[in-house]
Each structure stands twice: as C-alpha cells, then as structure tokens.
Scaffold this active site. Structure first.
Site, PDB file in Angstrom:
ATOM      1  N   HIS A  39      34.918  68.690  73.965  1.00 37.13           N
ATOM      2  CA  HIS A  39      34.171  68.286  75.114  1.00 37.13           C
ATOM      3  C   HIS A  39      34.278  69.805  76.074  1.00 37.13           C
ATOM      4  CE1 HIS A  39      33.514  64.323  74.134  1.00 37.13           C
ATOM      5  NE2 HIS A  39      31.941  64.725  74.238  1.00 37.13           N
ATOM      6  N   GLY A 151      27.298  71.414  71.582  1.00 36.55           N
ATOM      7  CA  GLY A 151      27.989  71.641  70.768  1.00 36.55           C
ATOM      8  C   GLY A 151      27.297  71.945  69.439  1.00 36.55           C
TER       9      GLY A 151
END
Ligand code: PAF
Length: 272
Positions: A39, A151
């Site tokens: 993250h 991502g």
C-alpha cells in the site's frame, strides 16, 4: 497523523477546504486497510498529486455472501496502526462505516463487471468483482479524483477498473503501480508470512514463470508445463491475456494463481 474523516459530509467539507488551500490534482488510493508495504508503494506513487486521499473500507459486497462470512468478519481492522503508518504521506484518510457507505443495506443498484469479472479469480469468487467495481465507482463519485492508484499484483482488478472507467466515462486516470518483489523475485503479499522458508523458495516458480512469459508470451505451453511440475506448487491458472482479459486478444498481460503450502498466491506482469 493525517486528517481522518468517517462520514460523507465530513469528506465533502474536508475536500472543499483542501481544494481551496491546494488547488490542483487529487489522487485517490483505495484500500481495505491493514496497510502494508504494498500500500505504501501506492501512496508513494501518488506523491506528485497536490491532494492525496486514502480510503480505508473493508467492503462487504466483495466478500462471499455479501460479507456474511468469516473471511469478512475476521478481516483485520487496525485503523490506529494504519493512520500511524500514513504519517506525513497523505492529506486525508476516508474511513467510513458500512452504514455510511450503504445506508439502505445491500444496494439495489450495482456496477456489473460482466465477462471480465466471471473468469480467472472471478470463477472461484462469484460476485467479487461486481462488489469491487461498485465500491470503486462510489469512491470515484465521492472523492472525484484526477488519478487513482491500483497495484499491478491484482491485475484482473486493475484491468476491470480500467474498463469500468472507459465504459462509464469516469474522468479519472488509473495509475498502475508495479509489484514490489523480494530480491529473488517473490511478489510481496501479506500471505507470504504464512509460508515457511521452503515454501517461499518454492513460490519463486511463479515469478519465474510470469517473468519468462512477459518476455516471450509464445512460450505459454512450455512454461505452463514447467510450473505445473514445479515442486510444492499447485497451479490454478497461468494465462497470457489481452487488456480485456481475453486469451483471443492482443497479448498484454501474464496472470498466474497457484497454491503453495495451502496458501493461494497471485502473480502478474505486463508484457515486456
Ligand atoms: O484492492 C483492494 O484493496 C480492494 O479491492 C479495493 C480496490 C480497495 C476495493 O474495495
């Protein structure tokens, strides 16, 4: 600590104050919390945005039985820890309750992910990607970001969100953030902590396969055979697909899912 807002009203007010102070681009990093290095990579990628908003919301709609499952109940919720990790790197954290996001309970109106959401990961998690695109659409409407960061590890999610933005004309640019890998190539995941040292070695077969195919997608049969025979690896799928996730389209992506020591691992890469 970054500013924390938990209601839609607070979010609106905080965004309008921030926009006055810092006119410019807004970057959104959607998460479900329990933040880790992956993250923080997304947060780092948003560094050039004038206003950085990170959302933390464990979205019941994307879990089995709309959240009526242990996986959702036991999902780690650690807001204080997450806020401490974000110190100095985002302007605003939006962490709404389920009631705030879904005031009428399970919504009547959803975004559908269609064929793209029914295959690969979606085949074993029916409805999962519909839940993802529904909540991401809501977050886009609430925050109105110029950029949103996802991502590459969740490559199917990324492809579906890109398609949603195109199909529904959201005025947001999707930024794909590359996978963080160990020196040997293992894709970073919170699930790696459940692997023994031997399992971590065996799991390297996934990244080797993905790397080989991203350089030479034509080698799919040979590389699939190698990965299927790799010790300790139980392969679910290894695919070269197009941007629409179809195997018949211009190859763009390699996607892989396999179990090692009972842990389901994902890996992916865009073609080189
Ligand atoms: O990738 C995730 O963490 C979630 O699927 C997302 C994009 C935050 C939507 O709930």
């Amino acid at each position: 600590m970054p500013q924390l807002v938990q209601s839609l009203g607070e979010l609106r007010r905080a965004l309008s104050t921030l926009r006055e102070k810092k006119p410019g681009s807004i970057g959104l990093i959607p998460t479900m919390g329990a933040l880790h290095q992956g993250h923080l990579q997304l947060v780092g990628a948003a560094a050039d945005c004038d206003i950085r908003v990170l959302s933390i919301f464990a979205n019941p709609l994307q879990f089995a039985d709309l959240g009526e499952c242990d996986d959702y109940r036991n999902y780690p919720r650690q807001l204080d820890q997450d806020l401490a990790l974000l110190e100095g790197s985002v302007d605003l954290v939006f962490a709404p309750s389920v009631e705030e996001m879904y005031p009428h309970g399970v919504p009547d109106i959803w975004v559908r992910s269609g064929r793209m959401g029914e295959i690969l990961e979606g085949a074993s998690r029916p409805g999962h990607f519909d839940g993802v695109v529904t909540v991401v659409a809501k977050l886009f409407n609430l925050v109105q970001p110029d950029y949103a960061f996802f991502g590459e590890k969740d490559a199917q999610q990324l492809a579906i969100i890109r398609r949603m933005v195109e199909d529904l004309n959201f005025p947001v640019e999707i930024v794909a953030v590359p996978i963080v890998r160990s020196a040997e190539g293992l894709a970073q995941s919170s699930r790696n902590a459940r692997l023994s040292a031997k399992g971590k070695q065996q799991a390297l077969a996934l990244s080797r396969a993905v790397k080989a195919l991203s350089a030479d997608p034509g080698a799919i049969d040979r590389v699939s055979e190698q990965l299927s025979a790799a010790p300790g690896v139980s392969l679910d799928y290894l695919k070269v697909v197009g941007e629409d996730l179809s195997e018949d389209s211009e190859p763009a992506l390699v996607l892989c899912a396999a179990w090692v020591e009972g842990v389901r691992l994902l890996d992916a890469a865009p073609l080189e």
